[in-house]
Every structure is written in C-alpha cells, then in structure tokens.
Design a protein around this motif. Structure first.
Motif, mmCIF file in Angstrom:
data_model
loop_
_atom_site.group_PDB
_atom_site.id
_atom_site.type_symbol
_atom_site.label_atom_id
_atom_site.label_comp_id
_atom_site.label_asym_id
_atom_site.label_seq_id
_atom_site.Cartn_x
_atom_site.Cartn_y
_atom_site.Cartn_z
ATOM 1 N N LEU A 1 0.851 -1.189 0.000
ATOM 2 C CA LEU A 1 0.000 0.000 0.000
ATOM 3 C C LEU A 1 0.883 1.235 0.000
ATOM 4 O O LEU A 1 1.774 1.360 0.846
ATOM 5 N N TYR A 2 0.638 2.124 -0.939
ATOM 6 C CA TYR A 2 1.331 3.407 -0.993
ATOM 7 C C TYR A 2 0.285 4.501 -0.770
ATOM 8 O O TYR A 2 -0.493 4.813 -1.661
ATOM 9 N N PRO A 3 0.245 5.069 0.439
ATOM 10 C CA PRO A 3 -0.772 6.077 0.750
ATOM 11 C C PRO A 3 -0.289 7.496 0.522
ATOM 12 O O PRO A 3 0.914 7.785 0.593
ATOM 13 N N GLY A 4 -1.222 8.390 0.253
ATOM 14 C CA GLY A 4 -0.904 9.805 0.118
ATOM 15 C C GLY A 4 -2.134 10.590 -0.290
ATOM 16 O O GLY A 4 -3.185 10.008 -0.577
ATOM 17 N N THR A 5 -1.998 11.900 -0.334
ATOM 18 C CA THR A 5 -3.121 12.712 -0.806
ATOM 19 C C THR A 5 -3.053 12.916 -2.323
ATOM 20 O O THR A 5 -4.072 13.128 -2.958
ATOM 21 N N PHE A 6 -1.861 12.892 -2.888
ATOM 22 C CA PHE A 6 -1.670 12.990 -4.339
ATOM 23 C C PHE A 6 -2.420 14.189 -4.914
ATOM 24 O O PHE A 6 -3.207 14.064 -5.844
ATOM 25 N N ASP A 7 -2.142 15.349 -4.345
ATOM 26 C CA ASP A 7 -2.863 16.571 -4.728
ATOM 27 C C ASP A 7 -1.886 17.647 -5.167
ATOM 28 O O ASP A 7 -1.619 18.577 -4.404
ATOM 29 N N GLY B 1 -9.081 18.258 5.412
ATOM 30 C CA GLY B 1 -8.397 19.245 6.227
ATOM 31 C C GLY B 1 -7.218 19.908 5.533
ATOM 32 O O GLY B 1 -6.831 21.014 5.878
ATOM 33 N N LYS B 2 -6.642 19.239 4.532
ATOM 34 C CA LYS B 2 -5.498 19.817 3.809
ATOM 35 C C LYS B 2 -5.951 20.802 2.733
ATOM 36 O O LYS B 2 -5.127 21.401 2.080
ATOM 37 N N GLY B 3 -7.258 20.967 2.546
ATOM 38 C CA GLY B 3 -7.747 21.888 1.522
ATOM 39 C C GLY B 3 -7.253 21.523 0.141
ATOM 40 O O GLY B 3 -6.533 22.286 -0.492
ATOM 41 N N PRO B 4 -7.625 20.350 -0.370
ATOM 42 C CA PRO B 4 -7.079 19.890 -1.651
ATOM 43 C C PRO B 4 -7.471 20.776 -2.834
ATOM 44 O O PRO B 4 -8.558 21.348 -2.874
ATOM 45 N N LEU B 5 -6.558 20.867 -3.786
ATOM 46 C CA LEU B 5 -6.804 21.569 -5.038
ATOM 47 C C LEU B 5 -7.796 20.776 -5.884
ATOM 48 O O LEU B 5 -8.684 21.335 -6.505
ATOM 49 N N PHE B 6 -7.643 19.445 -5.880
ATOM 50 C CA PHE B 6 -8.494 18.568 -6.669
ATOM 51 C C PHE B 6 -9.458 17.805 -5.762
ATOM 52 O O PHE B 6 -9.059 17.355 -4.687
ATOM 53 N N PRO B 7 -10.687 17.604 -6.221
ATOM 54 C CA PRO B 7 -11.588 16.739 -5.449
ATOM 55 C C PRO B 7 -11.070 15.289 -5.476
ATOM 56 O O PRO B 7 -10.297 14.912 -6.364
ATOM 57 N N LEU B 8 -11.498 14.510 -4.519
ATOM 58 C CA LEU B 8 -11.041 13.127 -4.374
ATOM 59 C C LEU B 8 -11.171 12.325 -5.666
ATOM 60 O O LEU B 8 -10.238 11.637 -6.071
ATOM 61 N N GLU B 9 -12.314 12.394 -6.310
ATOM 62 C CA GLU B 9 -12.552 11.595 -7.517
ATOM 63 C C GLU B 9 -11.545 11.925 -8.614
ATOM 64 O O GLU B 9 -11.055 11.048 -9.306
ATOM 65 N N GLU B 10 -11.229 13.213 -8.744
ATOM 66 C CA GLU B 10 -10.284 13.609 -9.783
ATOM 67 C C GLU B 10 -8.862 13.203 -9.419
ATOM 68 O O GLU B 10 -8.078 12.808 -10.295
ATOM 69 N N ARG B 11 -8.512 13.267 -8.136
ATOM 70 C CA ARG B 11 -7.181 12.797 -7.730
ATOM 71 C C ARG B 11 -7.038 11.316 -8.047
ATOM 72 O O ARG B 11 -6.003 10.881 -8.574
ATOM 73 N N CYS B 12 -8.064 10.526 -7.739
ATOM 74 C CA CYS B 12 -8.022 9.086 -8.052
ATOM 75 C C CYS B 12 -7.909 8.866 -9.554
ATOM 76 O O CYS B 12 -7.117 8.033 -10.010
ATOM 77 N N GLU B 13 -8.672 9.614 -10.325
ATOM 78 C CA GLU B 13 -8.641 9.494 -11.786
ATOM 79 C C GLU B 13 -7.248 9.805 -12.332
ATOM 80 O O GLU B 13 -6.723 9.078 -13.190
ATOM 81 N N LEU B 14 -6.628 10.876 -11.842
ATOM 82 C CA LEU B 14 -5.294 11.248 -12.313
ATOM 83 C C LEU B 14 -4.256 10.195 -11.938
ATOM 84 O O LEU B 14 -3.402 9.843 -12.757
ATOM 85 N N VAL B 15 -4.318 9.677 -10.720
ATOM 86 C CA VAL B 15 -3.362 8.643 -10.315
ATOM 87 C C VAL B 15 -3.539 7.405 -11.189
ATOM 88 O O VAL B 15 -2.559 6.819 -11.655
ATOM 89 N N ARG B 16 -4.788 7.012 -11.448
ATOM 90 C CA ARG B 16 -5.032 5.849 -12.317
ATOM 91 C C ARG B 16 -4.438 6.071 -13.699
ATOM 92 O O ARG B 16 -3.735 5.202 -14.238
ATOM 93 N N ALA B 17 -4.721 7.224 -14.268
ATOM 94 C CA ALA B 17 -4.233 7.524 -15.618
ATOM 95 C C ALA B 17 -2.708 7.541 -15.672
ATOM 96 O O ALA B 17 -2.111 7.030 -16.629
ATOM 97 N N GLU B 18 -2.101 8.109 -14.652
ATOM 98 C CA GLU B 18 -0.648 8.262 -14.659
ATOM 99 C C GLU B 18 0.086 6.969 -14.293
ATOM 100 O O GLU B 18 1.276 6.845 -14.552
ATOM 101 N N THR B 19 -0.606 5.998 -13.690
ATOM 102 C CA THR B 19 0.067 4.746 -13.308
ATOM 103 C C THR B 19 -0.192 3.594 -14.280
ATOM 104 O O THR B 19 0.430 2.540 -14.142
ATOM 105 N N ASP B 20 -1.059 3.781 -15.257
ATOM 106 C CA ASP B 20 -1.344 2.711 -16.226
ATOM 107 C C ASP B 20 -0.078 2.213 -16.913
ATOM 108 O O ASP B 20 0.130 1.011 -17.070
ATOM 109 N N ALA B 21 0.781 3.128 -17.320
ATOM 110 C CA ALA B 21 2.018 2.741 -18.023
ATOM 111 C C ALA B 21 2.955 1.976 -17.095
ATOM 112 O O ALA B 21 3.639 1.034 -17.530
#
Length: 170
Positions: free
Chosen positions: A7-13, A42-62
């Motif tokens: 498991l690699y945890p983070g906010t990825f924002d 609490g960290k006041g993310p720039l991206f909403p959760l769904e978009e952060r997940c989407e970006l991580v998925r897209a960027e880790t496919d390769a």
C-alpha cells in the motif's frame, strides 16, 4: 506462492513525478500495489477526491503495463493500518525525499508496527531528480505562474494549470 501486496498512501494533490518514481520502484518488488488516495479534506485539496483518483489511475497505467504489477487506486479515510488490513497489504510503502522526512516517517512506522506487527513499512528514497518535489510546492509554483512541467506528468500538468487558472467561483 503468497501474493506480495503493498500500500502506498498519500493525498496525491496533485500526483507528481516523485510519486510516480516511488510507485514505479515499488511495483518492481510487489505483485499488487494499492495506491491509497487519502480523503483528508483538512489539507484543503486543489483537486476533489474523484479527480485525484482518476489522475493517479491515468498516470500509473504505463507503470502497471511496464512492470506487470497490478496497480489499484482506492480512496480511503481513517486509520492507515485499518485500510492496509482491508486491502490485504503486508507492506506500507513510504517515499523519503530528505532527512527531514525521516523523523516523522520513523515515528509513523513505529506506531503502525505496534498496531499490526504483521505489516512492514518499507522506505524508498526518491531518485535524486525527484527528491525536492512536493505537491505543496507544485501547487504554489503553479498558482504563482511558474513552470511546473518538469515536476508532474503531462495530464496532471494540464489539469493543474486548468484548475489554478480558473477562479473558484466559476
């Protein structure tokens, strides 16, 4: 043979090249890697959760295609060790950028070990080209009009610039 799950945890924002460096290196030693995207309002993310997940998925496919490791992206909230248990992870992967990260990470690893001694924490040093990159700095530089192209992958770059250039009221 037992599947090696980490498991690699983070906010990825947002997700950075430093994050992807650690994910790529972790993928070489695991059969399955869960990237846990922390809700952490609490960290006041720039991206909403769904978009952060989407970006991580897209960027880790390769990375998944290159390494043959199954990479899953999942949101989580609450105690990290509980999430690790629910994923079947036997390893928590943490990236270290500098000595200053180590004290906090060392304490967290000790607490997690006390909560579940069967789950190991593994530290991966960021490569020298990524040691200074943090999501916080990327957001600040982008908001001030600086060039973040060398800190984040292309899709994340486009989305970050779009987000910081669009006023919140729109």
């Amino acid at each position: 043979m037992v599947e090696r799950v980490g498991l690699y945890p983070g906010t990825f924002d947002p997700v950075t090249n430093g994050h992807l460096d650690v994910i790529g290196r972790a993928a070489r030693i695991l059969d399955r890697l869960v990237v846990g995207v922390a809700i952490n309002i609490g960290k006041g993310p720039l991206f909403p959760l769904e978009e952060r997940c989407e970006l991580v998925r897209a960027e880790t496919d390769a990375i998944a295609a290159r390494t043959g490791t199954r990479i899953e992206v999942m949101p989580f909230e609450g105690l990290l060790i509980s999430f690790a248990q629910s994923c079947g992870a036997r390893m928590i992967v943490r990236g270290l950028r500098a000595v200053s990260d180590f004290d906090y990470e060392f304490q967290m690893a000790g607490m997690n070990r006390r909560l579940d001694p069967a789950i190991e924490t593994v530290f991966l040093m960021a490569s020298e080209t990524n040691q200074f990159i943090s999501s916080r700095f990327v957001k600040e530089i982008a908001r001030l009009g600086g060039d973040i192209a060398s800190f984040v992958p292309k899709l994340t770059l486009e989305r970050t610039l779009q987000r910081v250039r669009t006023p919140a009221s729109e």
